[in-house]
Scaffold this active site. Structure first.
Site, PDB file in Angstrom:
ATOM      1  N   ASP A 131      29.330  43.998  26.701  1.00  0.00           N
ATOM      2  CA  ASP A 131      30.370  43.026  27.056  1.00  0.00           C
ATOM      3  C   ASP A 131      31.199  43.591  28.202  1.00  0.00           C
ATOM      4  O   ASP A 131      32.423  43.492  28.215  1.00  0.00           O
ATOM      5  CB  ASP A 131      31.254  42.717  25.847  1.00  0.00           C
ATOM      6  CG  ASP A 131      32.103  41.453  26.058  1.00  0.00           C
ATOM      7  OD1 ASP A 131      31.713  40.615  26.906  1.00  0.00           O
ATOM      8  OD2 ASP A 131      33.131  41.313  25.384  1.00  0.00           O
ATOM      9  N   LYS A 186      32.913  43.694  31.532  1.00  0.00           N
ATOM     10  CA  LYS A 186      33.486  42.709  32.446  1.00  0.00           C
ATOM     11  C   LYS A 186      34.831  43.239  32.932  1.00  0.00           C
ATOM     12  O   LYS A 186      35.373  44.193  32.356  1.00  0.00           O
ATOM     13  CB  LYS A 186      33.667  41.371  31.720  1.00  0.00           C
ATOM     14  CG  LYS A 186      34.532  41.452  30.474  1.00  0.00           C
ATOM     15  CD  LYS A 186      34.552  40.132  29.714  1.00  0.00           C
ATOM     16  CE  LYS A 186      35.400  40.249  28.443  1.00  0.00           C
ATOM     17  NZ  LYS A 186      35.409  38.983  27.678  1.00  0.00           N
ATOM     18  N   ASN A 240      37.559  44.107  30.482  1.00  0.00           N
ATOM     19  CA  ASN A 240      37.339  45.241  29.582  1.00  0.00           C
ATOM     20  C   ASN A 240      37.294  46.573  30.312  1.00  0.00           C
ATOM     21  O   ASN A 240      36.825  47.569  29.768  1.00  0.00           O
ATOM     22  CB  ASN A 240      36.049  45.051  28.780  1.00  0.00           C
ATOM     23  CG  ASN A 240      36.198  44.007  27.696  1.00  0.00           C
ATOM     24  OD1 ASN A 240      37.317  43.670  27.306  1.00  0.00           O
ATOM     25  ND2 ASN A 240      35.095  43.477  27.223  1.00  0.00           N
ATOM     26  N   ASP A 266      37.104  48.541  24.982  1.00  0.00           N
ATOM     27  CA  ASP A 266      36.645  47.440  24.121  1.00  0.00           C
ATOM     28  C   ASP A 266      35.152  47.480  23.858  1.00  0.00           C
ATOM     29  O   ASP A 266      34.375  46.701  24.410  1.00  0.00           O
ATOM     30  CB  ASP A 266      37.040  46.085  24.715  1.00  0.00           C
ATOM     31  CG  ASP A 266      37.065  44.988  23.659  1.00  0.00           C
ATOM     32  OD1 ASP A 266      36.489  45.210  22.579  1.00  0.00           O
ATOM     33  OD2 ASP A 266      37.647  43.931  23.911  1.00  0.00           O
ATOM     34  N   THR A 317      30.098  37.850  26.744  1.00  0.00           N
ATOM     35  CA  THR A 317      31.047  36.766  26.936  1.00  0.00           C
ATOM     36  C   THR A 317      30.339  35.690  27.737  1.00  0.00           C
ATOM     37  O   THR A 317      29.726  35.990  28.756  1.00  0.00           O
ATOM     38  CB  THR A 317      32.275  37.286  27.717  1.00  0.00           C
ATOM     39  OG1 THR A 317      32.892  38.331  26.956  1.00  0.00           O
ATOM     40  CG2 THR A 317      33.276  36.176  27.961  1.00  0.00           C
TER      41      THR A 317
END
Length: 270
Positions: free
Chosen positions: A140, A142, A145, A158, A180
């Site tokens: 995840d 991105k 994060n 995260d 996501t």
């Protein structure tokens, strides 16, 4: 010492584990809140993530929380947020406080200078390479994060959706939830089906068996992933190079030097 019933009970000045004094709220999501906190013994400033126990248990995400903690314990790297301490009940943990905020805020202000972009890219790749070498997959990653410290260095955070090497199945894929929606690669959106092929004659290692999985990227563009299921590897590559590719040369993308030429609407991955 605070009650562990819910993150809703947190107030400024609360003492956790007789050790951390809670300060201002830094951010919150559906299942957790992150607070600025101070170690009463050392004076060290930390970030404390407090999990909403009731919500997490209601939707069955206990294993996800435990996985995030297990992953953070595995990783010690300058470009990854460091975990300091975890409560036995797994409903709060203290970690490195990163002062510069989200990387998303940095990139949303406009295009980065080439030198800055190169520095951030190198730091990000270094962290990814490190935790991949430890059998950890973030899944995840991105701008939201990724954090920035006071010196402008990246800190990946995260790991709630991350996966460990031992969550792989025999097909080599990770089967827990991932990503996501706004950042997920398009090739995972829609699977059209699988075509199974088998050789008509016995080869050196039995009959050659091949699966071709078809993925729709757009109505006019498909990806076909070809995989050998059984038989001789040399015979498989011979089939791909001399049988499959030539017969589909008018409808695939082909590589010519450093250029990619689109002919029509399919790609063959071998």
């Amino acid at each position: 010492m605070m009650s562990m019933k819910s993150a809703k009970t947190e107030k400024k000045g609360t003492i956790l584990m007789h050790k951390y004094e809670i300060g201002k709220l830094l951010g919150q999501g559906t299942f957790a809140k992150v607070y600025h906190a101070r170690n009463l013994k050392t004076g060290q400033i930390v970030a404390v993530k407090v999990i909403d126990k009731e919500k997490v248990m209601k939707v069955g995400l206990i294993d996800q929380i435990k996985r995030e903690i297990s992953v953070m314990r595995l990783i010690r790297h300058p470009n990854v947020v460091e975990l300091y301490e975890v409560a036995k009940q797994f409903f709060f943990f203290a970690m490195e406080y990163v002062r510069g905020g989200e990387f998303f805020n940095k990139v949303s202000k406009g295009r980065l200078r080439e030198s800055a972009a190169r520095k951030y890219f190198h730091q990000l790749i270094a962290s990814v390479d490190f935790y991949h070498s430890r059998g950890v997959y973030h899944r995840d990653l991105k701008p939201e994060n990724i954090l920035l410290d006071e010196t402008g260095s990246l800190k990946v955070s995260d790991f709630g959706l991350s996966a460990l090497f031992d969550t792989k199945r025999q097909d080599g894929l990770l089967h827990t939830m991932c990503g996501t929606p706004a950042y997920v690669a398009p090739e995972v959106k829609k699977r059209e089906g699988t075509v199974k092929m088998q050789g008509s004659k016995e080869g050196r290692k039995g009959q050659l068996a091949i699966d071709a999985e078809i993925f729709e990227i757009t109505p006019a563009f498909h990806v076909v992933q070809v995989t050998k299921k059984s038989g001789d590897t040399a015979e498989y590559w011979n089939f791909c190079d001399q049988g499959l590719k030539p017969s589909l040369k008018d409808i695939v993308w082909t590589l010519q030097g450093n250029e990619q030429q689109q002919v029509e609407n399919q790609e063959i991955n071998t």
